[in-house]
Design a protein around this motif. Sequence first.
Motif, mmCIF file in Angstrom:
data_model
loop_
_atom_site.group_PDB
_atom_site.id
_atom_site.type_symbol
_atom_site.label_atom_id
_atom_site.label_comp_id
_atom_site.label_asym_id
_atom_site.label_seq_id
_atom_site.Cartn_x
_atom_site.Cartn_y
_atom_site.Cartn_z
ATOM 1 N N VAL A 178 13.848 14.174 3.596
ATOM 2 C CA VAL A 178 14.514 12.874 3.554
ATOM 3 C C VAL A 178 14.833 12.519 2.116
ATOM 4 N N SER A 179 15.783 11.605 1.949
ATOM 5 C CA SER A 179 16.178 11.198 0.599
ATOM 6 C C SER A 179 15.174 10.231 -0.011
ATOM 7 N N ASN A 180 14.420 9.526 0.836
ATOM 8 C CA ASN A 180 13.473 8.536 0.346
ATOM 9 C C ASN A 180 12.071 8.854 0.854
ATOM 10 N N ASN A 181 11.308 9.628 0.069
ATOM 11 C CA ASN A 181 9.943 9.969 0.460
ATOM 12 C C ASN A 181 8.979 8.796 0.309
ATOM 13 N N GLN A 182 9.393 7.768 -0.406
ATOM 14 C CA GLN A 182 8.521 6.625 -0.644
ATOM 15 C C GLN A 182 8.164 5.914 0.659
ATOM 16 N N ILE A 183 9.014 6.035 1.671
ATOM 17 C CA ILE A 183 8.754 5.376 2.948
ATOM 18 C C ILE A 183 7.434 5.849 3.543
ATOM 19 N N PHE A 184 7.085 7.104 3.309
ATOM 20 C CA PHE A 184 5.854 7.631 3.892
ATOM 21 C C PHE A 184 4.618 7.138 3.141
ATOM 22 N N LYS A 185 4.754 6.943 1.842
ATOM 23 C CA LYS A 185 3.649 6.362 1.085
ATOM 24 C C LYS A 185 3.457 4.900 1.471
ATOM 25 N N THR A 186 4.571 4.203 1.680
ATOM 26 C CA THR A 186 4.486 2.808 2.141
ATOM 27 C C THR A 186 3.811 2.738 3.500
ATOM 28 N N LEU A 187 4.188 3.667 4.396
ATOM 29 C CA LEU A 187 3.571 3.717 5.722
ATOM 30 C C LEU A 187 2.083 3.992 5.609
ATOM 31 N N GLU A 188 1.714 4.939 4.790
ATOM 32 C CA GLU A 188 0.298 5.283 4.597
ATOM 33 C C GLU A 188 -0.498 4.076 4.120
ATOM 34 N N ASN A 189 0.037 3.363 3.137
ATOM 35 C CA ASN A 189 -0.658 2.185 2.610
ATOM 36 C C ASN A 189 -0.742 1.075 3.659
ATOM 37 N N SER A 190 0.326 0.894 4.425
ATOM 38 C CA SER A 190 0.348 -0.160 5.441
ATOM 39 C C SER A 190 -0.655 0.129 6.552
ATOM 40 N N LEU A 191 -0.747 1.395 6.963
ATOM 41 C CA LEU A 191 -1.678 1.750 8.029
ATOM 42 C C LEU A 191 -3.124 1.672 7.552
ATOM 43 N N THR A 192 -3.359 2.035 6.300
ATOM 44 C CA THR A 192 -4.704 1.903 5.737
ATOM 45 C C THR A 192 -5.130 0.440 5.737
ATOM 46 N N THR A 222 10.372 1.233 10.120
ATOM 47 C CA THR A 222 11.280 0.891 9.034
ATOM 48 C C THR A 222 10.432 0.420 7.859
ATOM 49 N N GLU A 223 10.712 0.924 6.692
ATOM 50 C CA GLU A 223 9.870 0.623 5.540
ATOM 51 C C GLU A 223 9.685 -0.879 5.357
ATOM 52 N N PHE A 224 8.440 -1.250 5.114
ATOM 53 C CA PHE A 224 7.989 -2.628 4.866
ATOM 54 C C PHE A 224 7.943 -3.494 6.131
ATOM 55 N N GLN A 225 8.181 -2.910 7.312
ATOM 56 C CA GLN A 225 8.053 -3.727 8.517
ATOM 57 C C GLN A 225 6.595 -4.126 8.707
ATOM 58 N N PRO A 226 6.324 -5.336 9.206
ATOM 59 C CA PRO A 226 4.939 -5.767 9.409
ATOM 60 C C PRO A 226 4.265 -4.951 10.510
ATOM 61 N N ILE A 227 2.998 -4.653 10.322
ATOM 62 C CA ILE A 227 2.203 -3.932 11.307
ATOM 63 C C ILE A 227 1.022 -4.819 11.674
ATOM 64 N N ASN A 228 1.090 -5.412 12.856
ATOM 65 C CA ASN A 228 0.070 -6.357 13.293
ATOM 66 C C ASN A 228 -0.324 -6.071 14.730
ATOM 67 N N TYR A 229 -1.605 -6.237 15.030
ATOM 68 C CA TYR A 229 -2.112 -6.003 16.371
ATOM 69 C C TYR A 229 -1.976 -7.250 17.228
ATOM 70 N N ASN A 230 -1.402 -7.082 18.419
ATOM 71 C CA ASN A 230 -1.290 -8.165 19.397
ATOM 72 C C ASN A 230 -2.069 -7.758 20.643
ATOM 73 N N PRO A 231 -3.226 -8.364 20.898
ATOM 74 C CA PRO A 231 -4.039 -7.949 22.050
ATOM 75 C C PRO A 231 -3.408 -8.292 23.391
ATOM 76 N N ASN A 232 -2.341 -9.078 23.376
ATOM 77 C CA ASN A 232 -1.765 -9.553 24.632
ATOM 78 C C ASN A 232 -0.618 -8.704 25.159
ATOM 79 N N GLY A 233 -0.222 -7.667 24.414
ATOM 80 C CA GLY A 233 0.875 -6.856 24.923
ATOM 81 C C GLY A 233 1.309 -5.776 23.950
#
Length: 298
Positions: free
Chosen positions: A35-49, A119-130
């Motif tokens: 991919v042209s933008n490898n930074q997206i995967f580092k962003t994903l890694e940090n967001s999931l951590t 998508t890079e920088f999208q919020p990752i939040n847990y919703n127990p209702n669905g």
Amino acid sequence: MYKQLFVCFFLFVFTNVKAQELNCNVTVNADQIQVSNNQIFKTLENSLTEFMNQTQWTSVAFKDHEKIKCAVTILLTEQKSTNTFTGTLQVQASRPVFNSAYYSPLLNYKDNSFSFQYTEFQPINYNPNGFESNLVSVMSYYAYLILGMYVDTFSLEGGSPYLNNALTIANQSQQSGYLGWENSKGNITRFTLIDQMLATVNEPYRKLVYQYHFDIMDVFERNQKSAASRMIQLLLPLEKMYDENPNSFMIRIFMDAKSDEIVNIFKNNSAVDTSELISVLKRVSSTNSKKWRQIDSL
């Protein structure tokens, strides 16, 4: 006495105070994707951590050094579209052994049916209702699976509330169309794994896991030979469990995590007669035959 006090304190803390519970190391490996933008995967890694370690999963409080050690390794193998990825997921977790610096492995599981949109920088939040997204559901599922398996080692079936949360996520996700949630006979999926873990027929397995850690591993340093002998008697009934439910995934899950540990225990206690145990292990976990031969040759 000290061990009982430790467990009572553990259970009190685990049910009365709110804080984050996991010390999870998340790694995203995208070396196979161009991919042209490898930074997206580092962003994903940090967001999931951040997601795994800062989400409040339960009413639990551990100090930093007491949080559950676990790791999630994501290996991305294909980019289906601009924001759609597929790959595999390796999930590992361990549990401290009382009065030692040793951590006993609880889970070492590879999920081969992992795909998601991100998508890079999208919020990752847990919703127990669905169901929100497959990325969130998969990570949340494994957070609760780890918590449930962990608590099961301190209290007989004490992890059921967290395992049931994982089952709820699996049920919510089945209509999403993503692979890995289906009820597939003969194959381990996220649904079949948690469904079998909670099944009444597998209660002896959960009792064995509890006794393995609480009654044997937690007292191992006091008298290793005695503990090794008692471990043999604990593991022999695996053959009956296998005969009664040969399609159960539980023994496979157990051995994927514990095979190396079992080998090391008996290699270090070679005076213990393991002949009967080796016969059982070779039958119920033939894929680990090379490992069992390490004990057999002592």
